[in-house]
Motif scaffolding. Sequence first.
Motif, PDB file in Angstrom:
ATOM      1  N   ALA A   1       0.860  -1.193   0.000  1.00  0.00           N
ATOM      2  CA  ALA A   1       0.000   0.000   0.000  1.00  0.00           C
ATOM      3  C   ALA A   1       0.892   1.238   0.000  1.00  0.00           C
ATOM      4  N   HIS A   2       0.313   2.364  -0.382  1.00  0.00           N
ATOM      5  CA  HIS A   2       1.080   3.594  -0.561  1.00  0.00           C
ATOM      6  C   HIS A   2       1.932   3.926   0.675  1.00  0.00           C
ATOM      7  N   GLY A   3       3.243   3.966   0.488  1.00  0.00           N
ATOM      8  CA  GLY A   3       4.154   4.370   1.558  1.00  0.00           C
ATOM      9  C   GLY A   3       4.597   3.241   2.470  1.00  0.00           C
ATOM     10  N   ARG A   4       3.958   2.063   2.328  1.00  0.00           N
ATOM     11  CA  ARG A   4       4.216   1.006   3.307  1.00  0.00           C
ATOM     12  C   ARG A   4       5.243  -0.014   2.848  1.00  0.00           C
ATOM     13  N   ALA A   5       5.938   0.278   1.763  1.00  0.00           N
ATOM     14  CA  ALA A   5       6.857  -0.711   1.189  1.00  0.00           C
ATOM     15  C   ALA A   5       7.870  -1.224   2.217  1.00  0.00           C
ATOM     16  N   LEU A   6       8.436  -0.313   3.015  1.00  0.00           N
ATOM     17  CA  LEU A   6       9.480  -0.753   3.948  1.00  0.00           C
ATOM     18  C   LEU A   6       8.900  -1.543   5.127  1.00  0.00           C
ATOM     19  N   ALA A   7       7.641  -1.288   5.465  1.00  0.00           N
ATOM     20  CA  ALA A   7       6.996  -2.086   6.518  1.00  0.00           C
ATOM     21  C   ALA A   7       6.750  -3.499   5.995  1.00  0.00           C
ATOM     22  N   VAL A   8       6.252  -3.589   4.759  1.00  0.00           N
ATOM     23  CA  VAL A   8       6.018  -4.902   4.136  1.00  0.00           C
ATOM     24  C   VAL A   8       7.352  -5.640   3.972  1.00  0.00           C
ATOM     25  N   ALA A   9       8.366  -4.897   3.519  1.00  0.00           N
ATOM     26  CA  ALA A   9       9.686  -5.502   3.308  1.00  0.00           C
ATOM     27  C   ALA A   9      10.261  -6.014   4.628  1.00  0.00           C
ATOM     28  N   THR A  10      10.005  -5.300   5.723  1.00  0.00           N
ATOM     29  CA  THR A  10      10.468  -5.743   7.044  1.00  0.00           C
ATOM     30  C   THR A  10       9.893  -7.119   7.361  1.00  0.00           C
ATOM     31  N   GLY A  11       8.580  -7.254   7.133  1.00  0.00           N
ATOM     32  CA  GLY A  11       7.921  -8.537   7.399  1.00  0.00           C
ATOM     33  C   GLY A  11       8.517  -9.648   6.558  1.00  0.00           C
ATOM     34  N   ILE A  12       8.704  -9.369   5.271  1.00  0.00           N
ATOM     35  CA  ILE A  12       9.237 -10.410   4.374  1.00  0.00           C
ATOM     36  C   ILE A  12      10.653 -10.802   4.805  1.00  0.00           C
ATOM     37  N   LYS A  13      11.472  -9.781   5.089  1.00  0.00           N
ATOM     38  CA  LYS A  13      12.877 -10.071   5.439  1.00  0.00           C
ATOM     39  C   LYS A  13      12.965 -10.859   6.750  1.00  0.00           C
ATOM     40  N   ARG A  14      12.113 -10.522   7.699  1.00  0.00           N
ATOM     41  CA  ARG A  14      12.185 -11.229   8.990  1.00  0.00           C
ATOM     42  C   ARG A  14      11.723 -12.679   8.860  1.00  0.00           C
ATOM     43  N   CYS A  15      10.761 -12.911   7.944  1.00  0.00           N
ATOM     44  CA  CYS A  15      10.309 -14.297   7.723  1.00  0.00           C
ATOM     45  C   CYS A  15      11.299 -15.060   6.851  1.00  0.00           C
ATOM     46  N   HIS A  16      11.975 -14.352   5.977  1.00  0.00           N
ATOM     47  CA  HIS A  16      12.894 -14.995   5.027  1.00  0.00           C
ATOM     48  C   HIS A  16      14.256 -14.308   5.074  1.00  0.00           C
ATOM     49  N   PRO A  17      14.982 -14.486   6.175  1.00  0.00           N
ATOM     50  CA  PRO A  17      16.260 -13.759   6.311  1.00  0.00           C
ATOM     51  C   PRO A  17      17.290 -14.133   5.247  1.00  0.00           C
TER      52      PRO A  17
END
Lengths: 245, 79
Positions: A68-84
Amino acid sequence: MKIKFSRPKSLIDVETHYCAGCGHGILNILTAKVVDELGIRDKTIGVAPVGCAVLAYKYWNFDVCEAAHGRALAVATGIKRCHPDKVIFTYQGDGDLASIGMAETVHAANRGEKITCVFVNNACYGMTGGQMAPTTIVGQKTTTTPLGRSPESGEGWPIKMAELLSGLKGVSYSVRTAVFNPQKVMQTYQYIKKAFINQIEGKGFSLVEVLSPCPAAWRKTPLDSMKWIEDEMVKYFPLGVIKRE
Amino acid sequence: MSKGKNNIKLSVFELRIKKDWCKGCQLCLVSCPQKYLELSSNLNKKGVNFIQGKEKNNCIGCGFCFFMCPEGCIEIYQK
Ligand SMILES: Cc1ncc(C[n+]2csc(CCOP(=O)(O)OP(=O)(O)O)c2C)c(N)n1
Ligand code: SF4
Ligand code: SF4
């Protein structure tokens, strides 16, 4: 005949929707080229923004998630933490990263998330018709600052994201570059590559801010837009490495 | 560069341009140190005067046009 310069494999063989001379086209390709060069196509996940690059997942030939608009780094945080073990990058405009998404951006950087962020600064909201962005330079005319951005009348000063984020402990790499000539494009390529390597080496947050043209919203030809970056934008947004750890 | 028939210098590089993708922005054209590129007088399917190499091929394969093209429509081959 052997091929010397070819479209990256990480790019799907389709035309883009971008306007003529748009910097997003150049940067979509550079990012794909870096993924090719590092041989990480099967473990890269991009996070696309809202803005003109919203359709980047139609061009990149690896996994891409749309935030969603502006939330790329929040989404990316979730992905990176699940898939380090995966390589995660966001690709965001200035409206996305520095305006509506400022909180997500600052906190992801401050937490030192091991994410690479490609930040496309075109000094306006391109997709919605060229309104003022936090990065619009003083005096620049946009549809919401028809007389030119004026800090004196309460419109604030352009935010220097690369400098601002470099002050945070979690940030390990912060650079600003531009795409107004082939040398600068090649340098931008090197910076993006370095920002990916940082992540692979387990370092903290890496930001590559790129001064990029939006000829449509700037009401300029593609060539005049490049000249405007070189002559005007770099005065406010100096190029170079701001932080490297 | 290699020397061809009649001692005319021939480029060993060949540009392959997806002409229907070209948006005519000219970023490649102004970046070419050899001034090898020109706009065609014909239109592509977008209705744009697309980019083409001039008749005399003096390309040195530097890749500047490749790096500047936002459409990725230029590829460079070497003999
Ligand atoms: C929550 C929300 N608010 C507003 C919008 C409208 N909107 C779409 S794109 C955009 C600005 C994009 O600007 P920028 O991030 O600079 O990207 P550019 O188009 O310039 O590449 C806005 C405000 C939206 N899609 N979602
Ligand atoms: S509006 Fe601007 S940012 Fe959007 S595609 Fe066109 S030139 Fe690029
Ligand atoms: S840079 Fe690409 S899109 Fe622009 S004129 Fe050259 S070939 Fe066409």
